[in-house]
Motif scaffolding. Structure first.
Motif, PDB file in Angstrom:
ATOM      1  N   TYR A 152      -2.836  55.692  54.211  1.00  0.00           N
ATOM      2  CA  TYR A 152      -1.516  55.973  54.785  1.00  0.00           C
ATOM      3  C   TYR A 152      -1.426  55.473  56.231  1.00  0.00           C
ATOM      4  O   TYR A 152      -0.484  54.770  56.601  1.00  0.00           O
ATOM      5  CB  TYR A 152      -1.227  57.469  54.735  1.00  0.00           C
ATOM      6  N   HIS A 153      -2.405  55.830  57.049  1.00  0.00           N
ATOM      7  CA  HIS A 153      -2.359  55.444  58.467  1.00  0.00           C
ATOM      8  C   HIS A 153      -2.515  53.933  58.641  1.00  0.00           C
ATOM      9  O   HIS A 153      -1.879  53.348  59.525  1.00  0.00           O
ATOM     10  CB  HIS A 153      -3.440  56.193  59.241  1.00  0.00           C
ATOM     11  N   THR A 154      -3.325  53.291  57.811  1.00  0.00           N
ATOM     12  CA  THR A 154      -3.510  51.852  57.906  1.00  0.00           C
ATOM     13  C   THR A 154      -2.213  51.114  57.584  1.00  0.00           C
ATOM     14  O   THR A 154      -1.765  50.239  58.341  1.00  0.00           O
ATOM     15  CB  THR A 154      -4.625  51.380  56.960  1.00  0.00           C
ATOM     16  N   LEU A 155      -1.598  51.471  56.452  1.00  0.00           N
ATOM     17  CA  LEU A 155      -0.357  50.809  56.064  1.00  0.00           C
ATOM     18  C   LEU A 155       0.782  51.161  57.018  1.00  0.00           C
ATOM     19  O   LEU A 155       1.612  50.311  57.345  1.00  0.00           O
ATOM     20  CB  LEU A 155       0.015  51.194  54.629  1.00  0.00           C
ATOM     21  N   SER A 156       0.806  52.401  57.483  1.00  0.00           N
ATOM     22  CA  SER A 156       1.839  52.817  58.437  1.00  0.00           C
ATOM     23  C   SER A 156       1.760  51.989  59.712  1.00  0.00           C
ATOM     24  O   SER A 156       2.784  51.530  60.233  1.00  0.00           O
ATOM     25  CB  SER A 156       1.677  54.305  58.758  1.00  0.00           C
ATOM     26  N   GLU A 157       0.546  51.777  60.213  1.00  0.00           N
ATOM     27  CA  GLU A 157       0.376  50.999  61.447  1.00  0.00           C
ATOM     28  C   GLU A 157       0.793  49.552  61.226  1.00  0.00           C
ATOM     29  O   GLU A 157       1.420  48.938  62.097  1.00  0.00           O
ATOM     30  CB  GLU A 157      -1.088  51.076  61.893  1.00  0.00           C
ATOM     31  N   GLN A 158       0.493  49.002  60.052  1.00  0.00           N
ATOM     32  CA  GLN A 158       0.872  47.622  59.770  1.00  0.00           C
ATOM     33  C   GLN A 158       2.392  47.474  59.683  1.00  0.00           C
ATOM     34  O   GLN A 158       2.951  46.468  60.120  1.00  0.00           O
ATOM     35  CB  GLN A 158       0.222  47.160  58.464  1.00  0.00           C
ATOM     36  N   ILE A 159       3.060  48.472  59.137  1.00  0.00           N
ATOM     37  CA  ILE A 159       4.519  48.433  59.033  1.00  0.00           C
ATOM     38  C   ILE A 159       5.149  48.558  60.414  1.00  0.00           C
ATOM     39  O   ILE A 159       6.043  47.792  60.787  1.00  0.00           O
ATOM     40  CB  ILE A 159       5.023  49.551  58.102  1.00  0.00           C
ATOM     41  N   ARG A 160       4.694  49.529  61.194  1.00  0.00           N
ATOM     42  CA  ARG A 160       5.285  49.780  62.508  1.00  0.00           C
ATOM     43  C   ARG A 160       5.025  48.618  63.474  1.00  0.00           C
ATOM     44  O   ARG A 160       5.843  48.370  64.372  1.00  0.00           O
ATOM     45  CB  ARG A 160       4.745  51.092  63.086  1.00  0.00           C
ATOM     46  N   SER A 161       3.917  47.931  63.290  1.00  0.00           N
ATOM     47  CA  SER A 161       3.601  46.805  64.185  1.00  0.00           C
ATOM     48  C   SER A 161       4.271  45.511  63.747  1.00  0.00           C
ATOM     49  O   SER A 161       4.224  44.517  64.471  1.00  0.00           O
ATOM     50  CB  SER A 161       2.085  46.601  64.235  1.00  0.00           C
TER      51      SER A 161
END
Length: 231
Positions: free
Chosen positions: A10-19
């Protein structure tokens, strides 16, 4: 392992989306499972967390996509769908699902303050923003105020048809909003899963003379809009 691993995904994909590194469609679930060395069940837990946060959405038989920015919806502004979406630099479109005269059921009769079973005009539409299905809408019109309206093109704004052809504009409007879950029939229209979260908006509209002329029943994707009110 499932809890910690799902949280990491979740945190990995979330960071990729937000960045901005992940901008459109996610890889297929099988590929994501391989990349994270995890099970489909654990991966689904992470994807559902992202979906609940409004960061991604799923279309049946197409996969997972990054959610675009939400449309700002201000119920105090009397904007129709096309104008609201266009004013925010986005592209609206409308698909007419059906239009007919039907007997008013108990719910519609309450919305329009008419007798149950009285004929009403029903218009069903699916609406898109940037070609993404976001809204299912049912419109119920009192036919006493709209003779021969079924001849018009309902991909247009109803409020503009009212003004241009019947000399009617909206006056007082009542909004009722609540969260809900999509039925199978509406989920099929929006290419979502039954039970997916949605925002339900029921709007009863009076004209400039104080007459209750129509009502709208809308079901929005939960991640498609944010309600913003300036008081």
């Amino acid at each position: 392992m499932s809890i910690n691993n799902a949280s990491f995904i979740y945190h990995t994909l979330s960071e990729q989306i937000r960045s901005g590194r992940l901008t459109h469609q996610l890889p297929a679930e099988r590929r994501l499972s391989e990349l994270f060395n995890t099970t489909r069940i654990t991966l689904r837990d992470a994807l559902m967390q992202l979906e609940h946060q409004g960061l991604i959405y799923r279309e049946n038989r197409r996969g997972w996509f990054v959610s675009p920015s939400r449309i700002h919806y201000n119920p105090l502004l009397n904007f129709n769908f096309n104008r609201m979406v266009s004013s925010q630099g986005r592209t609206p479109s409308t698909q007419v699902l059906s239009s007919d005269i039907i007997p008013a059921n108990a719910q519609v009769s309450r919305w329009l303050a008419i007798t149950e079973g009285q004929p009403v005009i029903q218009i069903r539409r699916a609406r898109r923003i940037d070609n993404r299905l976001v809204l299912y809408a049912e419109h119920y019109l009192n036919p006493a105020y709209f003779p021969h309206i079924l001849q018009f093109d309902f991909t247009q704004s109803l409020s503009e048809i009212y003004q241009q052809h019947y000399g009617l504009t909206y006056g007082k409007v009542r909004f009722d909003m609540q969260s809900t879950a999509l039925s199978q029939s509406v989920a099929n229209v929006l290419k979502m899963s039954e039970g997916s979260p949605a925002l339900q908006i029921v709007r009863s509209n009076q004209d400039q003379h104080g007459r209750l002329i129509d009502c709208d029943y809308e079901l929005w994707r939960h991640d498609a809009l944010s309600v913003c009110v300036d008081v």
